[in-house]
Design a protein around this motif. Structure first.
Motif, PDB file in Angstrom:
ATOM      1  N   SER A  90       0.839  -1.211   0.000  1.00  0.00           N
ATOM      2  CA  SER A  90       0.000   0.000   0.000  1.00  0.00           C
ATOM      3  C   SER A  90       0.869   1.255   0.000  1.00  0.00           C
ATOM      4  O   SER A  90       0.514   2.257  -0.616  1.00  0.00           O
ATOM      5  CB  SER A  90      -0.955   0.004   1.186  1.00  0.00           C
ATOM      6  OG  SER A  90      -0.259   0.190   2.387  1.00  0.00           O
ATOM      7  N   PHE A  91       2.022   1.190   0.679  1.00  0.00           N
ATOM      8  CA  PHE A  91       2.948   2.322   0.671  1.00  0.00           C
ATOM      9  C   PHE A  91       3.437   2.604  -0.751  1.00  0.00           C
ATOM     10  O   PHE A  91       3.576   3.746  -1.154  1.00  0.00           O
ATOM     11  CB  PHE A  91       4.148   2.044   1.569  1.00  0.00           C
ATOM     12  CG  PHE A  91       3.852   2.097   3.050  1.00  0.00           C
ATOM     13  CD1 PHE A  91       2.597   2.419   3.542  1.00  0.00           C
ATOM     14  CD2 PHE A  91       4.848   1.815   3.956  1.00  0.00           C
ATOM     15  CE1 PHE A  91       2.341   2.467   4.899  1.00  0.00           C
ATOM     16  CE2 PHE A  91       4.610   1.858   5.315  1.00  0.00           C
ATOM     17  CZ  PHE A  91       3.359   2.198   5.787  1.00  0.00           C
ATOM     18  N   ASP A 125      10.579  12.750  -2.024  1.00  0.00           N
ATOM     19  CA  ASP A 125      11.045  12.394  -0.674  1.00  0.00           C
ATOM     20  C   ASP A 125       9.910  11.770   0.137  1.00  0.00           C
ATOM     21  O   ASP A 125      10.144  10.895   0.972  1.00  0.00           O
ATOM     22  CB  ASP A 125      11.575  13.623   0.069  1.00  0.00           C
ATOM     23  CG  ASP A 125      12.892  14.123  -0.491  1.00  0.00           C
ATOM     24  OD1 ASP A 125      13.506  13.413  -1.298  1.00  0.00           O
ATOM     25  OD2 ASP A 125      13.299  15.237  -0.107  1.00  0.00           O
ATOM     26  N   LEU A 126       8.682  12.242  -0.089  1.00  0.00           N
ATOM     27  CA  LEU A 126       7.523  11.687   0.624  1.00  0.00           C
ATOM     28  C   LEU A 126       7.300  10.234   0.247  1.00  0.00           C
ATOM     29  O   LEU A 126       7.034   9.394   1.106  1.00  0.00           O
ATOM     30  CB  LEU A 126       6.263  12.499   0.317  1.00  0.00           C
ATOM     31  CG  LEU A 126       6.145  13.850   0.996  1.00  0.00           C
ATOM     32  CD1 LEU A 126       5.033  14.666   0.367  1.00  0.00           C
ATOM     33  CD2 LEU A 126       5.933  13.690   2.477  1.00  0.00           C
ATOM     34  N   GLU A 127       7.390   9.936  -1.038  1.00  0.00           N
ATOM     35  CA  GLU A 127       7.246   8.546  -1.496  1.00  0.00           C
ATOM     36  C   GLU A 127       8.355   7.690  -0.905  1.00  0.00           C
ATOM     37  O   GLU A 127       8.106   6.612  -0.366  1.00  0.00           O
ATOM     38  CB  GLU A 127       7.334   8.472  -3.023  1.00  0.00           C
ATOM     39  CG  GLU A 127       6.194   9.098  -3.765  1.00  0.00           C
ATOM     40  CD  GLU A 127       6.380   9.017  -5.273  1.00  0.00           C
ATOM     41  OE1 GLU A 127       7.143   8.141  -5.747  1.00  0.00           O
ATOM     42  OE2 GLU A 127       5.763   9.827  -5.985  1.00  0.00           O
ATOM     43  N   ASN A 128       9.589   8.180  -0.999  1.00  0.00           N
ATOM     44  CA  ASN A 128      10.750   7.428  -0.534  1.00  0.00           C
ATOM     45  C   ASN A 128      10.665   7.139   0.960  1.00  0.00           C
ATOM     46  O   ASN A 128      10.945   6.027   1.406  1.00  0.00           O
ATOM     47  CB  ASN A 128      12.032   8.197  -0.866  1.00  0.00           C
ATOM     48  CG  ASN A 128      13.273   7.469  -0.421  1.00  0.00           C
ATOM     49  OD1 ASN A 128      13.469   6.297  -0.731  1.00  0.00           O
ATOM     50  ND2 ASN A 128      14.122   8.158   0.311  1.00  0.00           N
ATOM     51  N   PHE A 129      10.280   8.142   1.740  1.00  0.00           N
ATOM     52  CA  PHE A 129      10.189   7.934   3.183  1.00  0.00           C
ATOM     53  C   PHE A 129       9.179   6.846   3.511  1.00  0.00           C
ATOM     54  O   PHE A 129       9.462   5.940   4.300  1.00  0.00           O
ATOM     55  CB  PHE A 129       9.809   9.225   3.909  1.00  0.00           C
ATOM     56  CG  PHE A 129       9.685   9.041   5.397  1.00  0.00           C
ATOM     57  CD1 PHE A 129      10.800   9.142   6.205  1.00  0.00           C
ATOM     58  CD2 PHE A 129       8.469   8.732   5.988  1.00  0.00           C
ATOM     59  CE1 PHE A 129      10.703   8.940   7.580  1.00  0.00           C
ATOM     60  CE2 PHE A 129       8.361   8.536   7.348  1.00  0.00           C
ATOM     61  CZ  PHE A 129       9.480   8.638   8.149  1.00  0.00           C
ATOM     62  N   LEU A 130       8.012   6.935   2.916  1.00  0.00           N
ATOM     63  CA  LEU A 130       6.959   5.972   3.231  1.00  0.00           C
ATOM     64  C   LEU A 130       7.367   4.553   2.857  1.00  0.00           C
ATOM     65  O   LEU A 130       7.205   3.623   3.645  1.00  0.00           O
ATOM     66  CB  LEU A 130       5.665   6.364   2.505  1.00  0.00           C
ATOM     67  CG  LEU A 130       4.376   5.728   3.001  1.00  0.00           C
ATOM     68  CD1 LEU A 130       4.155   6.002   4.478  1.00  0.00           C
ATOM     69  CD2 LEU A 130       3.189   6.246   2.198  1.00  0.00           C
TER      70      LEU A 130
END
Length: 197
Positions: A25-26, A36-41
């Protein structure tokens, strides 16, 4: 606005859901403006959660959840941060700290950090506004502030996000210049009592 439910990532992990399903889901969360938001999640959220570096909260699509689908509309992370204010002028320090005891001699101040905050590209501001995500952030932080005190929130953002969003939300620059990562360090003082209900 679409209906959503805010769920702490820690609760999902502690209930021992299938981690691969969570990670899948992430991977469906997209924010092309802020990779960066995608990568962090995808790569860091679970590790941060398990190590207590910070806490991540997921805004889940309520209609999708009723159909047993785990769809993330938005998410945010919060943590604690010591903010270096040693280079601030006395005037800027007074403006930032107000009547904080000993403000003229302290070199750093504690604050709540919004580390990540973003909405999935599949949803619009009409579905879930940035202001509503921030309000969910404030509510989550208010639970800690009720126990330990504190009024200061800090975050870092790109120049265009400051001008487009955070300035309108009454965040102010700690320093007038961008830092080494080309980000502004921002702060906002909040009376969290209004979020305690």
């Amino acid at each position: 606005m679409k209906d959503y439910i805010v769920v702490p990532l820690g609760e999902i992990i502690n209930k021992e859901y299938n981690t691969s399903k969570i990670e899948d889901s992430f991977k469906k969360f997209s924010c092309h403006r802020e990779e960066d938001l995608e990568n962090f999640l995808v790569n860091k959220a679970i590790t941060y959660e398990k190590s207590d570096i910070g806490k991540t909260y997921l805004c889940l699509d309520a209609a999708e959840l009723k159909e047993k689908r785990f769809v993330i509309m938005a998410y945010f992370t919060i943590a604690q941060r010591a903010v270096d204010i040693s280079a601030l002028s006395s005037k800027k320090r007074r403006k930032m700290l107000g009547s904080f005891p000993g403000r003229d001699s302290i070199k750093c101040v504690s604050a709540f950090l919004i580390g990540q905050l973003g909405r999935c590209d599949d949803y619009s501001a009409e579905d879930l506004s940035g202001e509503q995500i921030l309000n969910e952030c404030y509510h989550a932080i208010s639970l800690a502030a009720r126990i330990v005190g504190g009024k200061m929130i800090v975050l870092e953002c790109r120049e265009h996000m400051y001008e487009k969003f955070y300035q309108k939300q009454e965040f102010k620059k700690i320093y007038d210049k961008l830092n080494e990562e080309n980000l502004y360090a921002l702060y906002k003082k909040i009376d969290f009592r209004e979020y305690w209900n």
